[in-house]
Motif scaffolding. Structure first.
Motif, PDB file in Angstrom:
ATOM      1  N   VAL A  97      45.663  36.012  54.905  1.00 17.55           N
ATOM      2  CA  VAL A  97      46.100  36.535  53.621  1.00 17.55           C
ATOM      3  C   VAL A  97      45.269  37.667  53.119  1.00 17.55           C
ATOM      4  CG1 VAL A  97      46.755  35.760  51.284  1.00 17.55           C
ATOM      5  CG2 VAL A  97      47.515  34.662  53.309  1.00 17.55           C
ATOM      6  N   GLN A  98      44.037  37.068  53.006  1.00 19.59           N
ATOM      7  CA  GLN A  98      42.947  37.956  52.358  1.00 19.59           C
ATOM      8  C   GLN A  98      42.749  39.227  53.052  1.00 19.59           C
ATOM      9  OE1 GLN A  98      39.538  35.232  52.528  1.00 19.59           O
ATOM     10  NE2 GLN A  98      40.686  33.743  51.069  1.00 19.59           N
ATOM     11  N   GLY A  99      42.951  39.151  54.399  1.00 16.63           N
ATOM     12  CA  GLY A  99      42.846  40.405  55.184  1.00 16.63           C
ATOM     13  C   GLY A  99      43.775  41.652  54.886  1.00 16.63           C
ATOM     14  N   VAL A 100      45.037  40.979  54.827  1.00 20.52           N
ATOM     15  CA  VAL A 100      46.165  42.082  54.517  1.00 20.52           C
ATOM     16  C   VAL A 100      46.130  42.449  53.092  1.00 20.52           C
ATOM     17  CG1 VAL A 100      48.527  42.444  54.663  1.00 20.52           C
ATOM     18  CG2 VAL A 100      47.315  41.227  56.465  1.00 20.52           C
ATOM     19  N   ALA A 101      46.038  41.491  52.152  1.00 17.46           N
ATOM     20  CA  ALA A 101      45.834  41.637  50.673  1.00 17.46           C
ATOM     21  C   ALA A 101      44.688  42.717  50.412  1.00 17.46           C
ATOM     22  CB  ALA A 101      45.306  40.301  50.130  1.00 17.46           C
ATOM     23  N   GLY A 102      43.647  42.774  51.154  1.00 21.56           N
ATOM     24  CA  GLY A 102      42.660  43.493  51.054  1.00 21.56           C
ATOM     25  C   GLY A 102      42.530  44.865  51.639  1.00 21.56           C
TER      26      GLY A 102
ATOM     27  N   TYR B 282      53.202  33.045  52.655  1.00 23.59           N
ATOM     28  CA  TYR B 282      53.457  34.258  51.935  1.00 23.59           C
ATOM     29  C   TYR B 282      53.830  33.712  50.433  1.00 23.59           C
ATOM     30  CZ  TYR B 282      56.163  37.595  49.525  1.00 23.59           C
ATOM     31  OH  TYR B 282      56.705  38.255  48.596  1.00 23.59           O
ATOM     32  N   GLU B 283      54.815  32.724  50.535  1.00 17.27           N
ATOM     33  CA  GLU B 283      55.122  31.999  49.160  1.00 17.27           C
ATOM     34  C   GLU B 283      54.084  31.782  48.128  1.00 17.27           C
ATOM     35  OE1 GLU B 283      58.292  32.293  48.312  1.00 17.27           O
ATOM     36  OE2 GLU B 283      59.482  32.297  50.142  1.00 17.27           O
ATOM     37  N   ALA B 284      53.049  31.143  48.842  1.00 15.18           N
ATOM     38  CA  ALA B 284      51.766  30.792  47.940  1.00 15.18           C
ATOM     39  C   ALA B 284      51.022  31.918  47.589  1.00 15.18           C
ATOM     40  CB  ALA B 284      51.117  30.002  48.857  1.00 15.18           C
TER      41      ALA B 284
ATOM     42  N   ASP C 176      52.024  37.126  45.075  1.00 17.92           N
ATOM     43  CA  ASP C 176      51.402  38.048  44.177  1.00 17.92           C
ATOM     44  C   ASP C 176      50.281  39.147  44.793  1.00 17.92           C
ATOM     45  OD1 ASP C 176      49.499  35.804  44.725  1.00 17.92           O
ATOM     46  OD2 ASP C 176      48.545  36.371  42.756  1.00 17.92           O
ATOM     47  N   LYS C 177      49.816  38.678  46.022  1.00 21.61           N
ATOM     48  CA  LYS C 177      48.808  39.560  46.609  1.00 21.61           C
ATOM     49  C   LYS C 177      49.574  40.433  47.998  1.00 21.61           C
ATOM     50  CE  LYS C 177      45.492  35.766  46.173  1.00 21.61           C
ATOM     51  NZ  LYS C 177      44.831  34.886  46.862  1.00 21.61           N
ATOM     52  N   LEU C 178      50.747  39.976  48.309  1.00 18.93           N
ATOM     53  CA  LEU C 178      51.205  40.464  49.667  1.00 18.93           C
ATOM     54  C   LEU C 178      52.654  40.891  49.368  1.00 18.93           C
ATOM     55  CD1 LEU C 178      49.784  37.663  51.799  1.00 18.93           C
ATOM     56  CD2 LEU C 178      49.108  40.046  52.001  1.00 18.93           C
ATOM     57  N   GLU C 179      53.228  41.712  50.138  1.00 20.53           N
ATOM     58  CA  GLU C 179      54.662  41.899  50.356  1.00 20.53           C
ATOM     59  C   GLU C 179      55.298  41.583  51.842  1.00 20.53           C
ATOM     60  OE1 GLU C 179      57.293  46.095  49.272  1.00 20.53           O
ATOM     61  OE2 GLU C 179      55.413  45.732  48.156  1.00 20.53           O
TER      62      GLU C 179
END
Length: 318
Positions: free
Chosen positions: A198-203, A216-218, A221-224
């Motif tokens: 999550v952090q990898g893609v979000a950043g 993803y649900e959790a 707000d950071k991902l699409e």
């Protein structure tokens, strides 16, 4: 003196027997679970509710990935194995070698999420063929940029994130997309911890990853989410598209496996029945999709049959 000793022995015996019971007569003991990081949130939620009913029963839950969990389970080291795929033939053979029988129980449905960074305004959906071109073994060192997938996409490096090879999610994705479980390029950031992905893609604006939809649900707000076209047009994973199978081929059942050895302990039997009773509501709480009431009833009947069969076999060997 004898009378004093007698009272002391009786008192100790009562204390020792009482120690096997907890509050309201609850049994004590330990139930060991390991396996899929995808199934972990459901099992942990069930265990938390179970602790309220049986406060002296310790349910320990490891996260070794589906493959790592099966390694322990088939050696007889755990009672229950969380799994995001069905057991493989070689794993089943190892269980048989070790005289471990088991039952497979479905507990919920999940969709695999293909995720992009919110700044990605070009790749809102992928066909299965495009995903295969990105992830197949032949792509390693060859398919490195977005415009190699679609010439209209940026001439920028793709940065890939995905579960490690011990993960059932990795096995499921590679089988569904590449056509062979475990067949994948190796030059991507891999982790059994979905939060790392999550952090990898979000950043990373040029990041692309996959993992269970609950994660993803959790972190919505950071991902699409990217839609996936399995042949009938792009479909975004949702409760409806996962349950009705239109989110194809990336929707799947989630399992627990229970060993024949473990069910010799009545507390394990009670825990599994409790699991099947509560999984529907708790799956929704942690972002997964429940089976129907009829399907849960079928799983309970399957488990009851497994327990009775093993009880009968044990009595016959006496």
């Amino acid at each position: 003196m004898k009378k004093v000793l007698f009272i002391a022995v009786v008192t100790f015996t009562m204390f020792a027997c009482g120690n096997k019971k907890g509050q309201n007569g609850d049994e004590s003991g330990t139930i060991t679970v390991d396996g899929s990081s995808t199934v972990y949130p459901i099992t942990e939620a069930v265990a938390e509710e179970f602790r309220a009913v049986k406060p002296r029963v310790n349910v320990t839950i490891g996260v070794s990935g589906t493959g790592g969990g099966f390694q322990k389970f088939t050696r007889g080291e755990t009672d229950i194995s969380d799994a995001s795929r069905e057991i493989k033939e070689k794993e089943a053979a190892l269980a048989k070698e070790n005289n471990i029988d088991y039952v497979e129980l479905e507990v919920a449905y999940d969709g695999l999420a293909v995720v992009i960074n919110p700044e990605n305004d070009w790749a809102k959906s992928f066909t299965v063929e495009e995903l295969k071109k990105i992830w197949e073994p032949a792509a390693q060192g060859e398919i490195m940029k977005w415009n190699q997938i679609n010439p209209e996409w940026p001439n920028e490096e793709i940065h890939l994130f995905g579960p490690g090879v011990a993960s059932g999610t990795f096995d499921y994705f590679t089988e569904a997309i590449v056509g062979e479980g475990g067949a994948s390029r190796g030059d991507f950031t891999a982790s059994e911890d979905d939060n790392v992905l999550v952090q990898g893609v979000a950043g990373d604006k040029y990041g692309l990853g996959f993992f269970g939809l609950a994660y993803y649900e959790a972190n919505s707000d950071k991902l699409e989410l990217a839609a996936v076209d399995g042949g009938n047009g792009p479909v975004v994973p949702s409760a409806e598209s996962v349950n009705d199978g239109t989110y194809s081929p990336l929707s799947r059942p989630l399992f627990i496996y229970v060993s024949s050895t473990a069910i010799q302990d009545p507390t394990v039997v009670e825990f599994v029945n409790f699991y099947l009773d509560e999984a529907g509501s708790l799956a929704k709480d942690v972002g997964y999709f429940p089976l129907t009431d009829e399907e849960y009833a079928q799983q309970k009947a399957k488990f009851e049959s497994f327990v009775e069969k093993n009880k009968k076999e044990k009595e016959e060997t006496k």
